[in-house]
Design a protein around this motif. Structure first.
Motif, PDB file in Angstrom:
ATOM      1  N   MET A 106       5.175 -21.000  -0.453  1.00  0.00           N
ATOM      2  CA  MET A 106       5.694 -19.631  -0.395  1.00  0.00           C
ATOM      3  C   MET A 106       4.678 -18.701   0.269  1.00  0.00           C
ATOM      4  SD  MET A 106       8.373 -17.891  -1.147  1.00  0.00           S
ATOM      5  CE  MET A 106       8.899 -16.231  -1.543  1.00  0.00           C
ATOM      6  N   ALA A 107       3.411 -18.884  -0.030  1.00  0.00           N
ATOM      7  CA  ALA A 107       2.370 -18.044   0.580  1.00  0.00           C
ATOM      8  C   ALA A 107       2.374 -18.191   2.105  1.00  0.00           C
ATOM      9  CB  ALA A 107       1.003 -18.391   0.008  1.00  0.00           C
ATOM     10  N   ALA A 108       2.499 -19.417   2.586  1.00  0.00           N
ATOM     11  CA  ALA A 108       2.529 -19.647   4.037  1.00  0.00           C
ATOM     12  C   ALA A 108       3.790 -19.049   4.657  1.00  0.00           C
ATOM     13  CB  ALA A 108       2.450 -21.142   4.332  1.00  0.00           C
ATOM     14  N   LEU A 109       4.913 -19.194   3.974  1.00  0.00           N
ATOM     15  CA  LEU A 109       6.160 -18.604   4.473  1.00  0.00           C
ATOM     16  C   LEU A 109       6.051 -17.085   4.541  1.00  0.00           C
ATOM     17  CD1 LEU A 109       8.701 -20.817   2.544  1.00  0.00           C
ATOM     18  CD2 LEU A 109       8.550 -20.628   5.038  1.00  0.00           C
ATOM     19  N   GLU A 110       5.490 -16.484   3.501  1.00  0.00           N
ATOM     20  CA  GLU A 110       5.321 -15.025   3.499  1.00  0.00           C
ATOM     21  C   GLU A 110       4.436 -14.565   4.650  1.00  0.00           C
ATOM     22  OE1 GLU A 110       4.876 -12.629  -0.136  1.00  0.00           O
ATOM     23  OE2 GLU A 110       5.101 -14.531  -1.209  1.00  0.00           O
ATOM     24  N   ARG A 111       3.356 -15.288   4.897  1.00  0.00           N
ATOM     25  CA  ARG A 111       2.459 -14.912   6.001  1.00  0.00           C
ATOM     26  C   ARG A 111       3.205 -14.962   7.336  1.00  0.00           C
ATOM     27  NH1 ARG A 111      -1.216 -17.923   3.009  1.00  0.00           N
ATOM     28  NH2 ARG A 111      -0.910 -19.758   4.315  1.00  0.00           N
ATOM     29  N   LYS A 112       3.963 -16.025   7.569  1.00  0.00           N
ATOM     30  CA  LYS A 112       4.722 -16.159   8.820  1.00  0.00           C
ATOM     31  C   LYS A 112       5.763 -15.047   8.946  1.00  0.00           C
ATOM     32  CE  LYS A 112       4.433 -21.101   9.762  1.00  0.00           C
ATOM     33  NZ  LYS A 112       4.175 -21.078  11.193  1.00  0.00           N
ATOM     34  N   TRP A 113       6.458 -14.774   7.836  1.00  0.00           N
ATOM     35  CA  TRP A 113       7.479 -13.725   7.845  1.00  0.00           C
ATOM     36  C   TRP A 113       6.848 -12.359   8.132  1.00  0.00           C
ATOM     37  CZ3 TRP A 113       7.548 -10.047   3.791  1.00  0.00           C
ATOM     38  CH2 TRP A 113       8.569  -9.107   3.893  1.00  0.00           C
ATOM     39  N   LYS A 114       5.730 -12.051   7.481  1.00  0.00           N
ATOM     40  CA  LYS A 114       5.068 -10.757   7.694  1.00  0.00           C
ATOM     41  C   LYS A 114       4.639 -10.588   9.149  1.00  0.00           C
ATOM     42  CE  LYS A 114       3.401 -10.031   3.002  1.00  0.00           C
ATOM     43  NZ  LYS A 114       2.227 -10.010   2.107  1.00  0.00           N
ATOM     44  N   LYS A 115       4.114 -11.635   9.750  1.00  0.00           N
ATOM     45  CA  LYS A 115       3.721 -11.569  11.157  1.00  0.00           C
ATOM     46  C   LYS A 115       4.937 -11.319  12.042  1.00  0.00           C
ATOM     47  CE  LYS A 115      -0.403 -14.423  10.893  1.00  0.00           C
ATOM     48  NZ  LYS A 115      -1.014 -15.717  11.214  1.00  0.00           N
ATOM     49  N   ARG A 116       6.029 -12.002  11.716  1.00  0.00           N
ATOM     50  CA  ARG A 116       7.248 -11.834  12.499  1.00  0.00           C
ATOM     51  C   ARG A 116       7.761 -10.391  12.397  1.00  0.00           C
ATOM     52  NH1 ARG A 116      12.523 -15.531  12.181  1.00  0.00           N
ATOM     53  NH2 ARG A 116      11.526 -16.537  13.924  1.00  0.00           N
ATOM     54  N   VAL A 117       7.778  -9.850  11.179  1.00  0.00           N
ATOM     55  CA  VAL A 117       8.263  -8.478  10.986  1.00  0.00           C
ATOM     56  C   VAL A 117       7.382  -7.498  11.752  1.00  0.00           C
ATOM     57  CG1 VAL A 117       8.628  -6.634   9.291  1.00  0.00           C
ATOM     58  CG2 VAL A 117       9.403  -8.951   8.779  1.00  0.00           C
ATOM     59  N   ALA A 118       6.080  -7.680  11.711  1.00  0.00           N
ATOM     60  CA  ALA A 118       5.169  -6.778  12.415  1.00  0.00           C
ATOM     61  C   ALA A 118       5.378  -6.816  13.931  1.00  0.00           C
ATOM     62  CB  ALA A 118       3.718  -7.111  12.074  1.00  0.00           C
ATOM     63  N   ARG A 119       5.905  -7.931  14.437  1.00  0.00           N
ATOM     64  CA  ARG A 119       6.157  -8.071  15.881  1.00  0.00           C
ATOM     65  C   ARG A 119       7.572  -7.660  16.283  1.00  0.00           C
ATOM     66  NH1 ARG A 119       3.777 -13.306  15.034  1.00  0.00           N
ATOM     67  NH2 ARG A 119       5.867 -14.129  15.252  1.00  0.00           N
ATOM     68  N   MET A 120       8.433  -7.368  15.310  1.00  0.00           N
ATOM     69  CA  MET A 120       9.823  -7.012  15.614  1.00  0.00           C
ATOM     70  C   MET A 120       9.877  -5.752  16.466  1.00  0.00           C
ATOM     71  SD  MET A 120      11.741  -7.634  11.923  1.00  0.00           S
ATOM     72  CE  MET A 120      13.129  -6.610  12.351  1.00  0.00           C
ATOM     73  N   LYS A 121      10.862  -5.707  17.316  1.00  0.00           N
ATOM     74  CA  LYS A 121      11.159  -4.498  18.083  1.00  0.00           C
ATOM     75  C   LYS A 121      12.394  -3.867  17.441  1.00  0.00           C
ATOM     76  CE  LYS A 121       8.114  -5.346  21.284  1.00  0.00           C
ATOM     77  NZ  LYS A 121       6.796  -5.106  20.787  1.00  0.00           N
ATOM     78  N   PRO A 122      12.355  -2.561  17.192  1.00  0.00           N
ATOM     79  CA  PRO A 122      13.536  -1.921  16.583  1.00  0.00           C
ATOM     80  C   PRO A 122      14.752  -2.044  17.483  1.00  0.00           C
ATOM     81  CG  PRO A 122      11.679  -0.399  16.687  1.00  0.00           C
ATOM     82  CD  PRO A 122      11.279  -1.626  17.435  1.00  0.00           C
ATOM     83  N   LYS A 123      15.872  -2.300  16.848  1.00  0.00           N
ATOM     84  CA  LYS A 123      17.120  -2.364  17.595  1.00  0.00           C
ATOM     85  C   LYS A 123      17.690  -0.956  17.675  1.00  0.00           C
ATOM     86  CE  LYS A 123      18.043  -7.033  16.055  1.00  0.00           C
ATOM     87  NZ  LYS A 123      17.268  -7.353  14.910  1.00  0.00           N
ATOM     88  N   THR A 124      18.576  -0.743  18.608  1.00  0.00           N
ATOM     89  CA  THR A 124      19.162   0.595  18.769  1.00  0.00           C
ATOM     90  C   THR A 124      20.424   0.761  17.947  1.00  0.00           C
ATOM     91  OG1 THR A 124      20.383  -0.142  20.708  1.00  0.00           O
ATOM     92  CG2 THR A 124      18.243   0.899  21.093  1.00  0.00           C
ATOM     93  N   ARG A 125      20.912  -0.286  17.324  1.00  0.00           N
ATOM     94  CA  ARG A 125      22.142  -0.200  16.538  1.00  0.00           C
ATOM     95  C   ARG A 125      21.928   0.654  15.287  1.00  0.00           C
ATOM     96  NH1 ARG A 125      20.986  -2.831  12.084  1.00  0.00           N
ATOM     97  NH2 ARG A 125      19.746  -4.705  12.154  1.00  0.00           N
ATOM     98  N   ASP A 126      23.001   1.181  14.807  1.00  0.00           N
ATOM     99  CA  ASP A 126      22.994   1.893  13.523  1.00  0.00           C
ATOM    100  C   ASP A 126      24.414   1.915  13.009  1.00  0.00           C
ATOM    101  OD1 ASP A 126      22.026   3.219  11.316  1.00  0.00           O
ATOM    102  OD2 ASP A 126      20.912   4.675  12.482  1.00  0.00           O
ATOM    103  N   PHE A 127      24.558   2.213  11.729  1.00  0.00           N
ATOM    104  CA  PHE A 127      25.885   2.197  11.121  1.00  0.00           C
ATOM    105  C   PHE A 127      26.481   3.580  11.090  1.00  0.00           C
ATOM    106  CE2 PHE A 127      23.528  -1.321   9.234  1.00  0.00           C
ATOM    107  CZ  PHE A 127      24.326  -2.347   9.661  1.00  0.00           C
TER     108      PHE A 127
END
Length: 127
Positions: A106-127
């Motif tokens: 779980m610790a390794a998965l969290e680290r990978k997920w956190k890195k991915r989120v930090a690299r995300m580009k915001p999408k222009t969609r909204d509700f």
């Protein structure tokens, strides 16, 4: 947190596609928190996300669990979530079940997920 993440992830499935459950503003706040290393630890969401101190923290937590479930599904497909729930029904806790099904701690998965989120580009969609 896991059941909230699954619910949030699939709440748009009635429209034909799961994974559209956070707004552009929530996505931007999530990315900002990840870059600042201010994500809420999953342990702080237990036993209930309702116990988080502010509305902003709750919103961030929902965005976190939403994207974490999406991350898990991207890695191993939707069947992995069924397997996690099955393993939990057999007695494993959420972290043990996720680690077993994902083949990574779980610790390794969290680290990978956190890195991915930090690299995300915001999408222009909204509700």
């Amino acid at each position: 947190y896991l059941h909230e993440g699954i619910a949030k992830y699939i709440e748009t499935a009635w429209r034909g596609e799961p994974g559209l459950g956070i707004s552009a503003d929530q996505e931007r706040a999530l990315i900002k928190a990840a870059k600042a290393k201010k994500l809420i630890p999953f342990a702080d969401m237990h036993p209930s996300m309702a116990k988080l101190p502010t509305q902003e923290a709750s919103s961030l937590a929902f965005s976190e669990v939403f994207t974490f479930v999406g991350f898990l599904v991207e890695r191993k497909g939707w069947e992995c979530m069924r397997q996690v729930l099955r393993r939990m029904s057999e007695g494993l806790n959420d972290q043990e079940a996720i680690a077993e099904v994902q083949g990574m701690s779980m610790a390794a998965l969290e680290r990978k997920w956190k890195k991915r989120v930090a690299r995300m580009k915001p999408k222009t969609r909204d509700f």
